[in-house]
Design a protein around this motif. Structure first.
Motif, PDB file in Angstrom:
ATOM      1  N   SER A 187       0.831  -1.204   0.000  1.00 22.31           N
ATOM      2  CA  SER A 187       0.000   0.000   0.000  1.00 22.31           C
ATOM      3  C   SER A 187       0.864   1.252   0.000  1.00 22.31           C
ATOM      4  O   SER A 187       2.009   1.240   0.415  1.00 22.31           O
ATOM      5  N   ASP A 188       0.290   2.346  -0.465  1.00 19.59           N
ATOM      6  CA  ASP A 188       0.981   3.630  -0.530  1.00 19.59           C
ATOM      7  C   ASP A 188       0.800   4.344   0.803  1.00 19.59           C
ATOM      8  O   ASP A 188      -0.262   4.867   1.093  1.00 19.59           O
ATOM      9  N   ASN A 189       1.829   4.358   1.640  1.00 20.82           N
ATOM     10  CA  ASN A 189       1.741   4.956   2.965  1.00 20.82           C
ATOM     11  C   ASN A 189       2.299   6.370   2.985  1.00 20.82           C
ATOM     12  O   ASN A 189       2.859   6.792   3.976  1.00 20.82           O
ATOM     13  N   PHE A 190       2.159   7.116   1.921  1.00 20.18           N
ATOM     14  CA  PHE A 190       2.672   8.474   1.824  1.00 20.18           C
ATOM     15  C   PHE A 190       1.850   9.361   2.761  1.00 20.18           C
ATOM     16  O   PHE A 190       0.686   9.615   2.527  1.00 20.18           O
ATOM     17  N   SER A 191       2.454   9.793   3.858  1.00 18.93           N
ATOM     18  CA  SER A 191       1.765  10.631   4.822  1.00 18.93           C
ATOM     19  C   SER A 191       2.210  12.077   4.640  1.00 18.93           C
ATOM     20  O   SER A 191       3.395  12.361   4.570  1.00 18.93           O
ATOM     21  N   ASN A 219      12.894  15.937  -5.431  1.00 19.65           N
ATOM     22  CA  ASN A 219      11.996  16.188  -4.307  1.00 19.65           C
ATOM     23  C   ASN A 219      11.171  17.413  -4.637  1.00 19.65           C
ATOM     24  O   ASN A 219      11.647  18.332  -5.302  1.00 19.65           O
ATOM     25  N   ALA A 220       9.951  17.453  -4.120  1.00 17.12           N
ATOM     26  CA  ALA A 220       9.113  18.646  -4.242  1.00 17.12           C
ATOM     27  C   ALA A 220       8.499  18.915  -2.872  1.00 17.12           C
ATOM     28  O   ALA A 220       7.957  18.011  -2.229  1.00 17.12           O
ATOM     29  N   LEU A 258      16.490  20.779   1.535  1.00 20.73           N
ATOM     30  CA  LEU A 258      15.719  20.326   0.380  1.00 20.73           C
ATOM     31  C   LEU A 258      16.078  18.893  -0.006  1.00 20.73           C
ATOM     32  O   LEU A 258      15.406  18.285  -0.828  1.00 20.73           O
ATOM     33  N   PHE A 259      17.131  18.333   0.612  1.00 17.94           N
ATOM     34  CA  PHE A 259      17.431  16.912   0.420  1.00 17.94           C
ATOM     35  C   PHE A 259      16.414  16.052   1.167  1.00 17.94           C
ATOM     36  O   PHE A 259      15.988  15.013   0.674  1.00 17.94           O
ATOM     37  N   THR A 260      16.039  16.485   2.387  1.00 15.42           N
ATOM     38  CA  THR A 260      15.183  15.667   3.243  1.00 15.42           C
ATOM     39  C   THR A 260      13.887  16.339   3.662  1.00 15.42           C
ATOM     40  O   THR A 260      12.956  15.658   4.085  1.00 15.42           O
ATOM     41  N   GLY A 261      13.821  17.661   3.617  1.00 11.76           N
ATOM     42  CA  GLY A 261      12.666  18.395   4.120  1.00 11.76           C
ATOM     43  C   GLY A 261      12.736  18.640   5.619  1.00 11.76           C
ATOM     44  O   GLY A 261      11.871  19.293   6.186  1.00 11.76           O
ATOM     45  N   GLN A 262      13.755  18.116   6.256  1.00 10.55           N
ATOM     46  CA  GLN A 262      13.863  18.197   7.705  1.00 10.55           C
ATOM     47  C   GLN A 262      14.435  19.520   8.186  1.00 10.55           C
ATOM     48  O   GLN A 262      15.308  20.100   7.554  1.00 10.55           O
ATOM     49  N   GLY A 263      13.934  19.949   9.335  1.00  7.36           N
ATOM     50  CA  GLY A 263      14.470  21.086  10.078  1.00  7.36           C
ATOM     51  C   GLY A 263      14.647  20.613  11.509  1.00  7.36           C
ATOM     52  O   GLY A 263      14.686  19.411  11.769  1.00  7.36           O
ATOM     53  N   LYS A 264      14.707  21.535  12.450  1.00  8.91           N
ATOM     54  CA  LYS A 264      14.881  21.156  13.850  1.00  8.91           C
ATOM     55  C   LYS A 264      13.569  21.142  14.630  1.00  8.91           C
ATOM     56  O   LYS A 264      13.525  20.657  15.740  1.00  8.91           O
ATOM     57  N   LEU A 265      12.511  21.692  14.056  1.00  9.11           N
ATOM     58  CA  LEU A 265      11.235  21.764  14.752  1.00  9.11           C
ATOM     59  C   LEU A 265      10.385  20.527  14.469  1.00  9.11           C
ATOM     60  O   LEU A 265      10.820  19.607  13.771  1.00  9.11           O
ATOM     61  N   GLN A 266       9.167  20.514  15.006  1.00 14.38           N
ATOM     62  CA  GLN A 266       8.324  19.313  14.965  1.00 14.38           C
ATOM     63  C   GLN A 266       7.998  18.826  13.557  1.00 14.38           C
ATOM     64  O   GLN A 266       8.109  17.642  13.261  1.00 14.38           O
ATOM     65  N   TYR A 267       7.590  19.736  12.676  1.00 17.81           N
ATOM     66  CA  TYR A 267       7.129  19.310  11.357  1.00 17.81           C
ATOM     67  C   TYR A 267       8.163  19.608  10.273  1.00 17.81           C
ATOM     68  O   TYR A 267       8.736  20.689  10.234  1.00 17.81           O
ATOM     69  N   PRO A 268       8.395  18.634   9.360  1.00 19.49           N
ATOM     70  CA  PRO A 268       9.257  18.895   8.196  1.00 19.49           C
ATOM     71  C   PRO A 268       8.479  19.648   7.132  1.00 19.49           C
ATOM     72  O   PRO A 268       7.264  19.870   7.266  1.00 19.49           O
ATOM     73  N   LEU A 269       9.162  20.026   6.066  1.00 18.59           N
ATOM     74  CA  LEU A 269       8.470  20.614   4.916  1.00 18.59           C
ATOM     75  C   LEU A 269       7.435  19.624   4.391  1.00 18.59           C
ATOM     76  O   LEU A 269       7.655  18.409   4.419  1.00 18.59           O
ATOM     77  N   LYS A 270       6.322  20.142   3.893  1.00 18.27           N
ATOM     78  CA  LYS A 270       5.283  19.274   3.328  1.00 18.27           C
ATOM     79  C   LYS A 270       5.745  18.803   1.956  1.00 18.27           C
ATOM     80  O   LYS A 270       5.995  19.615   1.070  1.00 18.27           O
ATOM     81  N   GLN A 271       5.867  17.490   1.808  1.00 11.64           N
ATOM     82  CA  GLN A 271       6.404  16.921   0.577  1.00 11.64           C
ATOM     83  C   GLN A 271       5.297  16.485  -0.364  1.00 11.64           C
ATOM     84  O   GLN A 271       4.239  16.036   0.061  1.00 11.64           O
ATOM     85  N   TYR A 272       5.582  16.621  -1.662  1.00 16.55           N
ATOM     86  CA  TYR A 272       4.670  16.180  -2.699  1.00 16.55           C
ATOM     87  C   TYR A 272       5.338  15.097  -3.549  1.00 16.55           C
ATOM     88  O   TYR A 272       6.556  14.959  -3.555  1.00 16.55           O
ATOM     89  N   ARG A 273       4.539  14.374  -4.283  1.00 16.53           N
ATOM     90  CA  ARG A 273       5.052  13.313  -5.149  1.00 16.53           C
ATOM     91  C   ARG A 273       5.621  13.913  -6.430  1.00 16.53           C
ATOM     92  O   ARG A 273       5.113  14.916  -6.926  1.00 16.53           O
ATOM     93  N   VAL A 274       6.649  13.245  -6.970  1.00 11.44           N
ATOM     94  CA  VAL A 274       7.247  13.662  -8.246  1.00 11.44           C
ATOM     95  C   VAL A 274       7.348  12.430  -9.135  1.00 11.44           C
ATOM     96  O   VAL A 274       7.883  11.402  -8.736  1.00 11.44           O
ATOM     97  N   GLU A 275       6.835  12.563 -10.340  1.00 11.62           N
ATOM     98  CA  GLU A 275       6.889  11.496 -11.342  1.00 11.62           C
ATOM     99  C   GLU A 275       7.735  12.003 -12.504  1.00 11.62           C
ATOM    100  O   GLU A 275       7.490  13.094 -13.025  1.00 11.62           O
ATOM    101  N   VAL A 296       4.520  17.015 -10.694  1.00  9.57           N
ATOM    102  CA  VAL A 296       4.457  17.160  -9.247  1.00  9.57           C
ATOM    103  C   VAL A 296       2.986  17.205  -8.874  1.00  9.57           C
ATOM    104  O   VAL A 296       2.212  17.952  -9.472  1.00  9.57           O
ATOM    105  N   TYR A 297       2.609  16.398  -7.888  1.00  8.01           N
ATOM    106  CA  TYR A 297       1.196  16.317  -7.535  1.00  8.01           C
ATOM    107  C   TYR A 297       1.017  15.917  -6.081  1.00  8.01           C
ATOM    108  O   TYR A 297       1.940  15.438  -5.436  1.00  8.01           O
ATOM    109  N   ASN A 298      -0.205  16.123  -5.635  1.00  3.44           N
ATOM    110  CA  ASN A 298      -0.576  15.761  -4.271  1.00  3.44           C
ATOM    111  C   ASN A 298      -1.728  14.781  -4.338  1.00  3.44           C
ATOM    112  O   ASN A 298      -2.670  14.953  -5.020  1.00  3.44           O
TER     113      ASN A 298
END
Length: 149
Positions: A18-22, A76-77, A122-139, A147-149
């Protein structure tokens, strides 16, 4: 016994495929969109090179636009909205400036939220706070990126 084992194995295989993209973030709405990027166009030519990104700020693409980044092994997007802030005038991330006297000298691997000065990779979307950047799918399809959601 064999039927039970077979059913258990099939159930495990079904759930593992299954696609577990959260993509949940309480600060960023979930807007559905799809955009196509032609790498042959001049405004997207930076994406042909590793560790380069472009900002796409057209209406209807992400919440406050998106950043598309060439990782070297794919793309990455991410949404251009600060992931740990409520939506406001200052909640759009921007490339990290390398020289305050020259606005053209930027780090295209890192974005910064002007509200809290938090940096995100932009490699990972990670920062030091609770939430990372919101990532989208790239085909990838040849010289086209979808790029889509």
């Amino acid at each position: 016994m064999k039927k039970t084992s077979l059913i258990l194995l099939l159930t495990i295989l079904l759930y593992s495929c299954s696609d577990n993209f959260s993509n949940n973030n309480p600060y960023i709405p979930n807007y559905t969109f799809s955009t196509t990027i032609n790498l042959n166009l001049a405004q997207f030519s930076d994406l042909k090179f590793v560790s380069n990104a472009v900002y796409i700020g057209q209406p209807g693409v992400g919440v406050k636009g998106i950043y598309v980044f060439n990782t070297g092994s794919g793309y990455n997007a991410f949404d251009a909205t600060c992931p740990n802030q409520t939506l406001s005038d200052c909640s759009t991330v921007a490339f990290k400036k390398l020289d305050s006297s020259d606005p053209l000298k930027v780090d295209k691997t890192t974005v910064v939220c002007p509200c809290d000065k938090e940096e995100y990779s932009l490699f990972t979307g990670q920062g030091k706070l609770q939430y990372p950047l919101k990532q989208y799918r790239v085909e990838v399809n040849g010289n086209l990126l979808r790029v889509y959601n």
